[in-house]
Write a protein that holds these residues in place. Structure first.
Motif, PDB file in Angstrom:
ATOM      1  N   ALA A  54       0.836  -1.201   0.000  1.00 17.99           N
ATOM      2  CA  ALA A  54       0.000   0.000   0.000  1.00 17.99           C
ATOM      3  C   ALA A  54       0.870   1.249   0.000  1.00 17.99           C
ATOM      4  CB  ALA A  54      -0.912  -0.009   1.231  1.00 17.99           C
ATOM      5  N   GLU A  55       1.911   1.208   0.814  1.00 17.71           N
ATOM      6  CA  GLU A  55       2.793   2.367   0.926  1.00 17.71           C
ATOM      7  C   GLU A  55       3.535   2.612  -0.392  1.00 17.71           C
ATOM      8  OE1 GLU A  55       2.806   4.207   3.605  1.00 17.71           O
ATOM      9  OE2 GLU A  55       4.251   5.573   2.655  1.00 17.71           O
ATOM     10  N   GLU A  56       4.133   1.519  -0.881  1.00 12.20           N
ATOM     11  CA  GLU A  56       5.060   1.637  -2.019  1.00 12.20           C
ATOM     12  C   GLU A  56       4.319   1.856  -3.343  1.00 12.20           C
ATOM     13  OE1 GLU A  56       9.277   1.458  -2.562  1.00 12.20           O
ATOM     14  OE2 GLU A  56       7.980   1.530  -0.810  1.00 12.20           O
ATOM     15  N   LEU A  57       3.214   1.111  -3.528  1.00 12.81           N
ATOM     16  CA  LEU A  57       2.582   1.094  -4.856  1.00 12.81           C
ATOM     17  C   LEU A  57       1.478   2.127  -5.000  1.00 12.81           C
ATOM     18  CD1 LEU A  57       2.385  -2.788  -5.225  1.00 12.81           C
ATOM     19  CD2 LEU A  57       4.044  -1.251  -6.279  1.00 12.81           C
ATOM     20  N   VAL A  58       0.956   2.616  -3.884  1.00 12.78           N
ATOM     21  CA  VAL A  58      -0.142   3.584  -3.981  1.00 12.78           C
ATOM     22  C   VAL A  58       0.231   4.915  -3.341  1.00 12.78           C
ATOM     23  CG1 VAL A  58      -2.531   4.063  -3.357  1.00 12.78           C
ATOM     24  CG2 VAL A  58      -1.871   1.764  -4.053  1.00 12.78           C
ATOM     25  N   ASN A  59       0.544   4.871  -2.047  1.00 12.83           N
ATOM     26  CA  ASN A  59       0.724   6.133  -1.332  1.00 12.83           C
ATOM     27  C   ASN A  59       1.905   6.950  -1.845  1.00 12.83           C
ATOM     28  OD1 ASN A  59      -1.388   5.118   0.043  1.00 12.83           O
ATOM     29  ND2 ASN A  59      -0.340   4.849   1.992  1.00 12.83           N
ATOM     30  N   LYS A  60       3.036   6.254  -2.143  1.00 11.77           N
ATOM     31  CA  LYS A  60       4.203   7.000  -2.614  1.00 11.77           C
ATOM     32  C   LYS A  60       3.988   7.562  -4.007  1.00 11.77           C
ATOM     33  CE  LYS A  60       8.009   5.331   0.144  1.00 11.77           C
ATOM     34  NZ  LYS A  60       9.109   4.366   0.219  1.00 11.77           N
ATOM     35  N   TYR A 301      11.396  -5.819  -4.361  1.00 12.48           N
ATOM     36  CA  TYR A 301      11.795  -6.834  -3.385  1.00 12.48           C
ATOM     37  C   TYR A 301      12.925  -6.303  -2.503  1.00 12.48           C
ATOM     38  CZ  TYR A 301      11.792 -11.552  -1.509  1.00 12.48           C
ATOM     39  OH  TYR A 301      11.637 -12.631  -0.682  1.00 12.48           O
ATOM     40  N   GLU A 302      13.887  -5.615  -3.139  1.00 10.07           N
ATOM     41  CA  GLU A 302      15.017  -5.105  -2.362  1.00 10.07           C
ATOM     42  C   GLU A 302      14.570  -4.126  -1.284  1.00 10.07           C
ATOM     43  OE1 GLU A 302      17.842  -3.642  -5.182  1.00 10.07           O
ATOM     44  OE2 GLU A 302      18.360  -5.716  -5.706  1.00 10.07           O
ATOM     45  N   SER A 303      13.656  -3.236  -1.646  1.00 14.23           N
ATOM     46  CA  SER A 303      13.250  -2.272  -0.627  1.00 14.23           C
ATOM     47  C   SER A 303      12.401  -2.941   0.452  1.00 14.23           C
ATOM     48  CB  SER A 303      12.540  -1.065  -1.240  1.00 14.23           C
ATOM     49  OG  SER A 303      11.571  -1.477  -2.140  1.00 14.23           O
ATOM     50  N   PHE A 304      11.684  -4.020   0.078  1.00 15.61           N
ATOM     51  CA  PHE A 304      10.955  -4.775   1.109  1.00 15.61           C
ATOM     52  C   PHE A 304      11.935  -5.390   2.099  1.00 15.61           C
ATOM     53  CE2 PHE A 304       9.078  -8.649   2.863  1.00 15.61           C
ATOM     54  CZ  PHE A 304       7.864  -8.172   3.319  1.00 15.61           C
ATOM     55  N   LYS A 305      13.016  -5.985   1.567  1.00 13.86           N
ATOM     56  CA  LYS A 305      14.011  -6.597   2.435  1.00 13.86           C
ATOM     57  C   LYS A 305      14.702  -5.548   3.307  1.00 13.86           C
ATOM     58  CE  LYS A 305      15.150 -10.725   2.661  1.00 13.86           C
ATOM     59  NZ  LYS A 305      14.568 -11.640   3.648  1.00 13.86           N
ATOM     60  N   ALA A 306      14.878  -4.336   2.759  1.00 14.11           N
ATOM     61  CA  ALA A 306      15.513  -3.284   3.553  1.00 14.11           C
ATOM     62  C   ALA A 306      14.641  -2.935   4.740  1.00 14.11           C
ATOM     63  CB  ALA A 306      15.755  -2.061   2.678  1.00 14.11           C
ATOM     64  N   LYS A 307      13.317  -2.986   4.528  1.00 11.34           N
ATOM     65  CA  LYS A 307      12.420  -2.635   5.622  1.00 11.34           C
ATOM     66  C   LYS A 307      12.186  -3.811   6.574  1.00 11.34           C
ATOM     67  CE  LYS A 307       8.241  -0.103   6.623  1.00 11.34           C
ATOM     68  NZ  LYS A 307       6.962   0.367   6.124  1.00 11.34           N
ATOM     69  N   TYR A 308      12.053  -5.011   6.017  1.00 12.86           N
ATOM     70  CA  TYR A 308      11.813  -6.213   6.837  1.00 12.86           C
ATOM     71  C   TYR A 308      12.909  -7.236   6.550  1.00 12.86           C
ATOM     72  CZ  TYR A 308       7.157  -4.152   7.144  1.00 12.86           C
ATOM     73  OH  TYR A 308       6.103  -3.311   7.346  1.00 12.86           O
ATOM     74  N   PRO A 309      14.073  -7.101   7.179  1.00 10.21           N
ATOM     75  CA  PRO A 309      15.198  -7.990   6.847  1.00 10.21           C
ATOM     76  C   PRO A 309      14.887  -9.469   7.079  1.00 10.21           C
ATOM     77  CG  PRO A 309      15.923  -6.175   8.239  1.00 10.21           C
ATOM     78  CD  PRO A 309      14.433  -6.116   8.218  1.00 10.21           C
ATOM     79  N   ASP A 310      14.003  -9.775   8.033  1.00 10.45           N
ATOM     80  CA  ASP A 310      13.688 -11.180   8.297  1.00 10.45           C
ATOM     81  C   ASP A 310      12.464 -11.659   7.521  1.00 10.45           C
ATOM     82  OD1 ASP A 310      15.788 -11.429  10.048  1.00 10.45           O
ATOM     83  OD2 ASP A 310      14.608 -10.699  11.750  1.00 10.45           O
ATOM     84  N   GLY A 311      11.861 -10.774   6.750  1.00 12.55           N
ATOM     85  CA  GLY A 311      10.623 -11.147   6.056  1.00 12.55           C
ATOM     86  C   GLY A 311      10.899 -11.765   4.700  1.00 12.55           C
ATOM     87  N   ASN A 312       9.832 -12.334   4.117  1.00 13.56           N
ATOM     88  CA  ASN A 312       9.893 -12.857   2.753  1.00 13.56           C
ATOM     89  C   ASN A 312       8.692 -12.322   2.003  1.00 13.56           C
ATOM     90  OD1 ASN A 312      12.011 -14.765   3.378  1.00 13.56           O
ATOM     91  ND2 ASN A 312      10.431 -15.971   4.408  1.00 13.56           N
ATOM     92  N   ILE A 313       8.847 -12.098   0.705  1.00 11.85           N
ATOM     93  CA  ILE A 313       7.638 -11.890  -0.098  1.00 11.85           C
ATOM     94  C   ILE A 313       7.186 -13.270  -0.531  1.00 11.85           C
ATOM     95  CG2 ILE A 313       6.656 -10.890  -2.187  1.00 11.85           C
ATOM     96  CD1 ILE A 313       8.262  -8.476  -1.788  1.00 11.85           C
ATOM     97  N   SER A 314       6.320 -13.842   0.278  1.00 16.04           N
ATOM     98  CA  SER A 314       5.885 -15.204   0.018  1.00 16.04           C
ATOM     99  C   SER A 314       4.529 -15.215  -0.664  1.00 16.04           C
ATOM    100  CB  SER A 314       5.829 -15.985   1.329  1.00 16.04           C
ATOM    101  OG  SER A 314       5.124 -15.237   2.295  1.00 16.04           O
ATOM    102  N   GLN A 315       3.871 -14.070  -0.712  1.00 15.44           N
ATOM    103  CA  GLN A 315       2.554 -13.992  -1.352  1.00 15.44           C
ATOM    104  C   GLN A 315       2.583 -12.831  -2.341  1.00 15.44           C
ATOM    105  OE1 GLN A 315       0.786 -13.790   2.518  1.00 15.44           O
ATOM    106  NE2 GLN A 315      -0.287 -15.707   2.214  1.00 15.44           N
ATOM    107  N   ALA A 316       3.217 -13.091  -3.477  1.00 11.69           N
ATOM    108  CA  ALA A 316       3.437 -12.044  -4.466  1.00 11.69           C
ATOM    109  C   ALA A 316       2.121 -11.401  -4.909  1.00 11.69           C
ATOM    110  CB  ALA A 316       4.166 -12.627  -5.668  1.00 11.69           C
ATOM    111  N   ARG A 317       1.039 -12.175  -4.890  1.00 14.61           N
ATOM    112  CA  ARG A 317      -0.253 -11.692  -5.379  1.00 14.61           C
ATOM    113  C   ARG A 317      -0.774 -10.472  -4.631  1.00 14.61           C
ATOM    114  NH1 ARG A 317      -0.040 -16.569  -3.284  1.00 14.61           N
ATOM    115  NH2 ARG A 317      -0.881 -16.878  -1.190  1.00 14.61           N
ATOM    116  N   ILE A 318      -0.238 -10.219  -3.426  1.00 15.52           N
ATOM    117  CA  ILE A 318      -0.723  -9.093  -2.636  1.00 15.52           C
ATOM    118  C   ILE A 318      -0.526  -7.778  -3.399  1.00 15.52           C
ATOM    119  CG2 ILE A 318      -0.208  -7.736  -0.556  1.00 15.52           C
ATOM    120  CD1 ILE A 318       0.111 -10.412   0.912  1.00 15.52           C
ATOM    121  N   THR A 319       0.527  -7.664  -4.189  1.00 18.95           N
ATOM    122  CA  THR A 319       0.708  -6.437  -4.980  1.00 18.95           C
ATOM    123  C   THR A 319      -0.403  -6.303  -6.026  1.00 18.95           C
ATOM    124  OG1 THR A 319       2.109  -7.494  -6.629  1.00 18.95           O
ATOM    125  CG2 THR A 319       3.216  -6.564  -4.710  1.00 18.95           C
ATOM    126  N   ASN A 320      -0.845  -7.446  -6.581  1.00 18.31           N
ATOM    127  CA  ASN A 320      -1.960  -7.389  -7.535  1.00 18.31           C
ATOM    128  C   ASN A 320      -3.223  -6.879  -6.860  1.00 18.31           C
ATOM    129  OD1 ASN A 320      -0.322  -8.428  -9.489  1.00 18.31           O
ATOM    130  ND2 ASN A 320      -1.043 -10.533  -9.263  1.00 18.31           N
TER     131      ASN A 320
END
Lengths: 414, 318
Positions: A54-60, A301-320
């Motif tokens: 939401a932050e990256e794809l819409v708000n920014k 993906y890189e900026s996601f990892k920068a924000k959540y170093p322990d996270g994974n994008i495991s549900q790519a569809r969320i951006t859709n």
């Protein structure tokens, strides 16, 4: 526990801040999923992916409708259908119009029914159901309704893609199906038997069995049986500890063929398989992570990892989900009346961030998209899972999987 | 035939693992009359500690240190927790250990998170020891058998051949007399509790890589351990061994062979109802042995409690 408290406090804070500063300009999306209990890991990870999208794809990018911002409001449903209905009511009372949920088809079934009923009785504050993960085929067949949109490929579509790959492999003449003893495990087994029978009647199904869910300590006896059946491939819908236990056990006991799975990645599973899963584990899913489909996907993906170093994008569809919702609201010109938004979503075509285009099928609100067969590997991985050096890489792709598949959906439109 | 041999080995591994857990539990019970609900939690702690140590110092140091830490923790729990609660009777003790189990599970989730830990068997043991008709037996399993057998022999030797063992056995039955003779019985209790939990720790260390190291691992094994000591006879080391092996083999064989209830019922002379899917007996007719494998030990326990309430090797009167 602690996480949910922090989340609750954070949600309360954001709510109170937004209420006096930009109240009129936020579009709230209720995220109803488990944030405490045994499945909290998956839920919290999903919430992070939503907030980030939401932050990256819409708000920014300046929001929608000339400056309205997306805001994700988290609700903990403890993965219980009953609790979910309470949270749904709370969300509606707060004036939220968009409900996102994914973990467990049981919850999704309860929500879709409740939302249908609510929208019929309260035409002035209708809501939309954005289902991003619950894959029970019934949700877009017998139980479909106008307010429900599914962004993941359902269990049948995934099995269709999986069996396409199996059918092409002439080396496979025997298949062993094993799964957890509940509705999803049974649905996977039934779909596997049906599709294999249609596509490659010569393949012998040498085993088709269910084991108790979450109760098996040691999978060795099962893997002995699988070995004794001399199968060429294994199909399983197992998830969580059952996936890891089964996979590790068969590999340890000398199995070398492919294991076709739905959920053998992320949340610690990729790290735990590590080297042993290489060459055997296959996973059917949408959303191409490796190799990155585009520079934009890699940067995201890189900026996601920068924000959540322990996270994974495991549900790519969320951006859709986020991008398509933003587009639909823009097209409808309103965020408060969901009927035009739903009509805009229907039939919408969209270029996914992860490559390929997707289409929301009008007839049953099932997103038709590319489905990939991924391999678990340590080679050539740009973005690993669990910071383990291992990840999933696309091996085969079925474009616009199951585009013309039949549906029993008979939708009533307002 | 080959498969029977393979299953015998698999069942042996499961059984011996169960034995390491139940040995400590049964010792603790026979001493203090306390059913330690947190026993499986110490098993989980063993796995997590070993995982953490193995990250820094390798698997073998984990095998050495983790049980020690768990044992010291267990002794501390006895000294500062159980001993204080003891004066109020058995029910508060039960509640105490039950609460401890919940606390440990939450703590583990708090520190290590809810995901599986990538705890692996050491490289040196990651090969196939031998194969029987295409079924490979990993070297690690042989190692597990080896460790458990050593522990059993060691325990038996200490309990029956040494002075310490004699005092423990005496304290089991006549604690007051042993105390009057000048032995420090509370210290013995603490020692036994520490050793018992350390045994659970060893089980965790060697089971972690095979059965997975995750916050639910204590819960999965918790109840079956109690079943084992009830079947074996509370307080009997031999009983614990026999019951563990029995359960190990029973569940392994039930899972590997698809015995169907249908065949059994037909053999008994019943006829299958025509329309099985509408019949009230559907669930009974369609049961297969893998489905019920994990509840077989519980059925056995109920039978034991009915016909031989003091267990296979128990000495106590009912």
């Amino acid at each position: 526990m602690r996480k949910s408290i922090t989340l609750g406090v954070a949600a309360a804070l954001t709510l109170s801040v937004s209420s006096f500063s930009v109240a009129a300009d936020t579009i709230k999306i209720a995220f109803i999923d488990p944030l405490s209990g045994p499945f909290a890991g998956t839920g919290v990870n999903g919430l992070h992916q939503y907030e980030f999208a939401a932050e990256e794809l819409v708000n920014k990018k300046g929001g929608v409708l000339g400056g309205d911002m997306f805001e994700i409001v988290a609700f903990d449903n403890k993965i219980s259908p009953k609790e979910s209905l309470i949270q749904l009511q709370v969300a509606i009372d707060q004036g939220i119009r968009y409900i996102a949920q994914g973990n467990s088809s049981g919850v999704a079934n309860a929500l879709t029914e409740a939302i249908d009923k609510h929208n019929r009785r309260n035409p002035e504050d209708r809501v939309l159901f954005l289902n991003y993960s619950a894959v029970d085929p019934a949700l877009t067949n017998d139980k479909c309704n106008f307010w429900h949109f599914r962004f993941d490929a359902n269990a049948d579509i995934k099995m269709d893609a999986l069996t396409d790959v199996i059918a092409e492999d002439t080396g496979i003449t025997k298949v062993y199906i094993i799964g957890q003893d509940y509705s999803f495990g049974k649905a996977v087994a039934a779909a596997a038997v049906r599709f294999i029978g249609e596509k490659r009647p010569d393949i012998e199904i040498v085993g088709n069995e269910l084991h108790p869910i979450g109760k098996v300590k040691d999978f060795t006896p099962y893997s002995r049986k699988i070995m004794a059946a001399e199968t060429d491939a294994i199909i399983t819908g197992n998830w969580g500890a059952d996936m890891l236990g089964l996979g590790k056990s068969v590999l340890e006991n000398g199995y070398e063929g492919p294991i076709f799975t739905y959920y053998a990645a992320a949340d610690g599973i990729t790290a735990a398989f590590g080297e042993t899963g290489e060459g055997s584990l296959r996973l059917v899913a949408e959303g191409q992570i490796n190799p990155p489909a585009s520079d934009a996907a890699a940067a995201y993906y890189e900026s996601f990892k920068a924000k959540y170093p322990d996270g994974n994008i495991s549900q790519a569809r969320i951006t859709n989900v986020i991008e398509m919702l933003a587009k639909a609201i823009e097209e409808a010109g309103t965020a408060t009346d969901v009927v035009p938004v739903a009509y805009a979503l229907e039939g919408m075509e969209h270029e996914s961030l992860w490559g390929g285009s997707v289409k929301m099928r009008e007839v049953d609100h099932q997103l038709i998209q590319d489905v990939h067969i991924h391999a678990h590997t340590g080679d050539d991985i740009t973005f690993d899972y669990d910071n383990s050096g291992f990840g999933i890489k696309v091996e085969n792709t079925v474009t616009m999987a199951a585009m013309d598949s039949p549906t029993t959906c008979n939708m009533r439109r307002p | 035939m080959d498969l029977i041999l393979v299953n015998l080995i698999d069942g042996l591994v499961t059984g011996l693992l169960l034995f390491m857990l139940s040995a400590g539990l049964t010792l603790i019970f026979s001493m203090m009359g306390v059913l330690n609900f947190a026993h499986a939690s110490f098993y989980m702690l063993g796995a997590y500690f070993a995982f953490q140590i193995s990250m820094a110092l390798g698997f073998w140091m984990g095998l050495l240190l983790a049980p020690l830490i768990v044992g010291v923790l267990g002794a501390g729990v006895e000294r500062y927790g159980l001993r204080r609660v003891h004066q109020y009777g058995h029910v508060p003790e039960l509640i105490f250990t039950f609460g401890l189990a919940l606390l440990i599970e939450e703590l583990v989730q708090f520190i290590w998170g809810k995901n599986q830990m990538p705890y692996e068997a050491p490289e040196i043991l990651q090969f196939t020891a031998f194969a029987i008709a295409g079924n490979s037996i990993p070297a690690y399993k042989i190692f597990m058998i080896f460790i458990s057998v050593i522990i059993f022999i060691g325990l038996l030797w200490v309990l029956t051949r040494t002075r310490v063992g004699m005092i423990i056995q005496a304290a089991l039955t006549y604690p007051k007399t042993v105390e009057a003779l000048g032995h420090n019985v509370p210290l013995i209790f603490m020692g036994v509790f520490g050793v018992g939990t350390a045994l659970a720790g060893v089980a965790g260390v060697i089971a972690g890589p095979v059965l997975g190291t995750f916050p639910g691992m204590a819960f999965v094994l918790g109840s079956i351990v109690f079943v084992t000591i009830v079947i074996g006879g509370l307080g009997s080391l031999w009983g614990a061994l026999v019951a563990s092996l029995l359960i190990g083999w029973m569940t392994t064989f039930a899972k590997s062979y698809n015995l169907r209830m249908e065949d059994l019922l037909t053999w008994l002379g019943f006829t299958k109802p025509e329309n099985i899917w509408d019949s009230a007996w559907r669930d009974l007719w369609t049961i297969t042995s893998p489905q019920i494998a994990d509840i077989l030990p519980y059925i056995l326990m109920v039978l034991i409690l009915i016909f031989r309430p003091y267990g296979l090797f128990g000495k106590r009167d009912a």
